[in-house]
Design a protein around this motif. Structure first.
Motif, PDB file in Angstrom:
ATOM      1  N   LEU A   1      -4.489   3.524   3.399  1.00  0.00           N
ATOM      2  CA  LEU A   1      -4.136   4.679   4.232  1.00  0.00           C
ATOM      3  C   LEU A   1      -2.924   4.358   5.097  1.00  0.00           C
ATOM      4  O   LEU A   1      -2.012   5.180   5.233  1.00  0.00           O
ATOM      5  CB  LEU A   1      -5.328   5.076   5.103  1.00  0.00           C
ATOM      6  N   TYR A   2      -2.891   3.164   5.680  1.00  0.00           N
ATOM      7  CA  TYR A   2      -1.734   2.758   6.494  1.00  0.00           C
ATOM      8  C   TYR A   2      -0.482   2.626   5.627  1.00  0.00           C
ATOM      9  O   TYR A   2       0.596   3.117   5.989  1.00  0.00           O
ATOM     10  CB  TYR A   2      -2.033   1.431   7.196  1.00  0.00           C
ATOM     11  N   LEU A   3      -0.623   1.989   4.460  1.00  0.00           N
ATOM     12  CA  LEU A   3       0.533   1.768   3.588  1.00  0.00           C
ATOM     13  C   LEU A   3       1.105   3.070   3.051  1.00  0.00           C
ATOM     14  O   LEU A   3       2.288   3.131   2.703  1.00  0.00           O
ATOM     15  CB  LEU A   3       0.144   0.852   2.423  1.00  0.00           C
ATOM     16  N   SER A   4       0.282   4.118   2.958  1.00  0.00           N
ATOM     17  CA  SER A   4       0.777   5.394   2.449  1.00  0.00           C
ATOM     18  C   SER A   4       1.827   6.011   3.375  1.00  0.00           C
ATOM     19  O   SER A   4       2.575   6.901   2.950  1.00  0.00           O
ATOM     20  CB  SER A   4      -0.382   6.373   2.263  1.00  0.00           C
ATOM     21  N   PHE A   5       1.889   5.549   4.606  1.00  0.00           N
ATOM     22  CA  PHE A   5       2.896   6.040   5.565  1.00  0.00           C
ATOM     23  C   PHE A   5       4.001   5.013   5.799  1.00  0.00           C
ATOM     24  O   PHE A   5       4.727   5.098   6.790  1.00  0.00           O
ATOM     25  CB  PHE A   5       2.236   6.398   6.902  1.00  0.00           C
ATOM     26  N   THR A   6       4.126   4.067   4.888  1.00  0.00           N
ATOM     27  CA  THR A   6       5.136   3.021   5.051  1.00  0.00           C
ATOM     28  C   THR A   6       5.980   2.876   3.788  1.00  0.00           C
ATOM     29  O   THR A   6       5.617   3.361   2.715  1.00  0.00           O
ATOM     30  CB  THR A   6       4.476   1.655   5.341  1.00  0.00           C
ATOM     31  N   SER A   7       7.101   2.191   3.943  1.00  0.00           N
ATOM     32  CA  SER A   7       7.924   1.778   2.807  1.00  0.00           C
ATOM     33  C   SER A   7       7.600   0.313   2.550  1.00  0.00           C
ATOM     34  O   SER A   7       7.918  -0.548   3.366  1.00  0.00           O
ATOM     35  CB  SER A   7       9.409   1.962   3.121  1.00  0.00           C
ATOM     36  N   TYR A   8       6.952   0.036   1.402  1.00  0.00           N
ATOM     37  CA  TYR A   8       6.443  -1.307   1.153  1.00  0.00           C
ATOM     38  C   TYR A   8       6.652  -1.656  -0.314  1.00  0.00           C
ATOM     39  O   TYR A   8       6.222  -0.925  -1.203  1.00  0.00           O
ATOM     40  CB  TYR A   8       4.955  -1.360   1.515  1.00  0.00           C
ATOM     41  N   ASP A   9       7.328  -2.779  -0.558  1.00  0.00           N
ATOM     42  CA  ASP A   9       7.620  -3.202  -1.920  1.00  0.00           C
ATOM     43  C   ASP A   9       6.925  -4.496  -2.306  1.00  0.00           C
ATOM     44  O   ASP A   9       7.239  -5.112  -3.328  1.00  0.00           O
ATOM     45  CB  ASP A   9       9.136  -3.357  -2.114  1.00  0.00           C
ATOM     46  N   MET A  10       5.958  -4.942  -1.516  1.00  0.00           N
ATOM     47  CA  MET A  10       5.158  -6.160  -1.739  1.00  0.00           C
ATOM     48  C   MET A  10       5.954  -7.449  -1.541  1.00  0.00           C
ATOM     49  O   MET A  10       5.382  -8.534  -1.547  1.00  0.00           O
ATOM     50  CB  MET A  10       4.511  -6.172  -3.138  1.00  0.00           C
ATOM     51  N   LEU A  11       7.270  -7.349  -1.404  1.00  0.00           N
ATOM     52  CA  LEU A  11       8.100  -8.532  -1.189  1.00  0.00           C
ATOM     53  C   LEU A  11       8.538  -8.657   0.259  1.00  0.00           C
ATOM     54  O   LEU A  11       8.907  -9.747   0.705  1.00  0.00           O
ATOM     55  CB  LEU A  11       9.328  -8.480  -2.105  1.00  0.00           C
ATOM     56  N   ASN A  12       8.493  -7.532   0.970  1.00  0.00           N
ATOM     57  CA  ASN A  12       8.894  -7.511   2.378  1.00  0.00           C
ATOM     58  C   ASN A  12       7.806  -6.814   3.192  1.00  0.00           C
ATOM     59  O   ASN A  12       6.992  -6.043   2.631  1.00  0.00           O
ATOM     60  CB  ASN A  12      10.219  -6.753   2.549  1.00  0.00           C
ATOM     61  N   PRO A  13       7.756  -7.064   4.503  1.00  0.00           N
ATOM     62  CA  PRO A  13       6.739  -6.409   5.333  1.00  0.00           C
ATOM     63  C   PRO A  13       6.884  -4.893   5.287  1.00  0.00           C
ATOM     64  O   PRO A  13       7.998  -4.364   5.151  1.00  0.00           O
ATOM     65  CB  PRO A  13       7.044  -6.957   6.741  1.00  0.00           C
ATOM     66  N   PRO A  14       5.763  -4.160   5.355  1.00  0.00           N
ATOM     67  CA  PRO A  14       5.839  -2.689   5.343  1.00  0.00           C
ATOM     68  C   PRO A  14       6.560  -2.143   6.564  1.00  0.00           C
ATOM     69  O   PRO A  14       6.412  -2.663   7.671  1.00  0.00           O
ATOM     70  CB  PRO A  14       4.363  -2.270   5.331  1.00  0.00           C
ATOM     71  N   VAL A  15       7.354  -1.108   6.338  1.00  0.00           N
ATOM     72  CA  VAL A  15       8.107  -0.454   7.408  1.00  0.00           C
ATOM     73  C   VAL A  15       7.634   0.982   7.523  1.00  0.00           C
ATOM     74  O   VAL A  15       7.602   1.716   6.517  1.00  0.00           O
ATOM     75  CB  VAL A  15       9.630  -0.492   7.124  1.00  0.00           C
TER      76      VAL A  15
ATOM     77  N   THR B   1       4.324   4.411  -1.932  1.00  0.00           N
ATOM     78  CA  THR B   1       4.180   5.645  -2.715  1.00  0.00           C
ATOM     79  C   THR B   1       2.889   5.632  -3.511  1.00  0.00           C
ATOM     80  O   THR B   1       2.186   6.647  -3.613  1.00  0.00           O
ATOM     81  CB  THR B   1       5.378   5.802  -3.668  1.00  0.00           C
ATOM     82  N   ALA B   2       2.557   4.479  -4.095  1.00  0.00           N
ATOM     83  CA  ALA B   2       1.326   4.368  -4.869  1.00  0.00           C
ATOM     84  C   ALA B   2       0.096   4.595  -3.986  1.00  0.00           C
ATOM     85  O   ALA B   2      -0.871   5.249  -4.400  1.00  0.00           O
ATOM     86  CB  ALA B   2       1.248   2.994  -5.533  1.00  0.00           C
ATOM     87  N   SER B   3       0.121   4.086  -2.761  1.00  0.00           N
ATOM     88  CA  SER B   3      -0.989   4.298  -1.833  1.00  0.00           C
ATOM     89  C   SER B   3      -1.121   5.774  -1.480  1.00  0.00           C
ATOM     90  O   SER B   3      -2.237   6.312  -1.403  1.00  0.00           O
ATOM     91  CB  SER B   3      -0.784   3.469  -0.567  1.00  0.00           C
ATOM     92  N   ALA B   4       0.001   6.445  -1.275  1.00  0.00           N
ATOM     93  CA  ALA B   4      -0.036   7.880  -0.990  1.00  0.00           C
ATOM     94  C   ALA B   4      -0.605   8.653  -2.177  1.00  0.00           C
ATOM     95  O   ALA B   4      -1.400   9.590  -2.006  1.00  0.00           O
ATOM     96  CB  ALA B   4       1.368   8.372  -0.648  1.00  0.00           C
ATOM     97  N   MET B   5      -0.219   8.260  -3.383  1.00  0.00           N
ATOM     98  CA  MET B   5      -0.751   8.918  -4.568  1.00  0.00           C
ATOM     99  C   MET B   5      -2.259   8.694  -4.701  1.00  0.00           C
ATOM    100  O   MET B   5      -2.997   9.579  -5.138  1.00  0.00           O
ATOM    101  CB  MET B   5      -0.037   8.391  -5.818  1.00  0.00           C
ATOM    102  N   ALA B   6      -2.722   7.504  -4.309  1.00  0.00           N
ATOM    103  CA  ALA B   6      -4.151   7.209  -4.368  1.00  0.00           C
ATOM    104  C   ALA B   6      -4.936   8.131  -3.440  1.00  0.00           C
ATOM    105  O   ALA B   6      -6.020   8.619  -3.794  1.00  0.00           O
ATOM    106  CB  ALA B   6      -4.398   5.748  -4.006  1.00  0.00           C
TER     107      ALA B   6
END
Length: 292
Positions: free
Chosen positions: A32-46, A261-266
């Motif tokens: 739920l938190y990641l769905s509101f962030t830009s996160y590519d698994m290589l850098n911290p979510p923004v 984006t994947a978290s938002a889709m989930a």
């Protein structure tokens, strides 16, 4: 009662509670938190706010995947349940001594139908040189590559879904066994035929079982992934005709590294399943009221 009086119970519940918080509740909250962030698994979510949802609802492939999944659900689930109920009724009235063997045989597809090996086998069966086309040659009919044809690729996966009718069939059969025979005898005395007995006795009393099977199959169908991934080669082809929602979610998260984006889709999928479940419950209540 003091806390220590429940010590043994809490001790035995500890592994389950750890699994609940570590493998269920924490991932749900994190997604739920990641769905509101830009996160590519290589850098911290923004934190990006609603940007992921805006990008999703302006993405043509998202709507394509939604259309494919809804087609799969709306055609596959009713066909599977109708087929399962029909066979359950046949087995319920069967007097053959081998009926238990048939039940086991019919249940096997539900055990192996979602496996990678069966999906690979299905891909071969419906290939250009597969078993289906070899059978059509006997009748002088020229087959096609069912998997490579955008018009028929999704149909092959729907057929695979219907083939996995064993699990709902067993549940239907258990429900049919609970219907008192006296009700059928009373209906027969009143002049009701088999068709009338089915609609006036079997269906009303089987409604809770039908609702349970429908909900379970809806949830499972929205989450379908393996058949689409294997049969389409992982790309949802041809021409996105087998681009299931879960497959596109996988592509966004683990191929494009857009985990936000994947978290938002989930979460959109979760809301979609909840919506369909609510509509199903509401329809079942109307159905029960109508049957009364």
């Amino acid at each position: 009662m003091k806390l220590k009086d429940y010590g043994a119970a809490y001790l035995f519940l500890t592994p389950w509670l750890i699994g609940l918080f570590v493998f269920s509740l924490f991932p749900i909250a994190a997604s739920l938190y990641l769905s509101f962030t830009s996160y590519d698994m290589l850098n911290p979510p923004v934190w990006s706010g609603m940007e992921n949802f805006h990008n999703i609802f302006t993405d043509k492939r998202f709507f394509q995947s939604l259309q494919v999944t809804l087609t799969y659900v709306l055609f596959g689930v009713p066909m599977e349940l109708i087929f399962a109920l029909t066979l359950a009724i046949v087995l319920n009235y069967s007097v053959s001594k081998a009926v238990n063997v048939y039940r086991g045989i019919y249940y096997i597809p539900s055990l192996i139908g979602g496996s990678v090996s069966v999906a690979l086998l299905w891909r071969q069966i419906f290939g250009s040189d597969g078993l289906i086309n070899q059978g059509l040659e006997w009748f002088g009919v020229a087959g096609t590559s069912w998997i490579a044809n955008p018009s028929t690729a999704l149909i092959t996966i729907i057929i695979l879904k219907v083939w996995q009718f064993g699990s709902p069939m067993v549940i239907f059969l258990a429900g049919l066994k609970q219907i008192p025979k006296e009700l059928y005898e009373a209906a027969e005395i009143d002049g009701a035929g088999r068709r009338q007995s089915f609609f006036q006795v079997t269906l009303p009393l089987l409604t809770p079982v039908i609702l349970f099977n429908l909900i379970m199959q809806l949830i499972g169908s929205f989450q379908a992934f393996t058949p689409a991934y294997i049969i389409s080669g992982g790309n949802g082809g041809p021409v996105n005709s087998t681009l299931f929602y879960t497959l596109y979610l996988y592509q966004q998260g683990f191929q494009n590294y857009q985990m936000g984006t994947a978290s938002a889709m989930a979460w959109i999928l979760l809301l979609l399943i909840a919506l369909f479940s609510a509509v199903t419950f509401w329809s079942s209540r109307r159905w029960v009221h109508y049957m009364e």
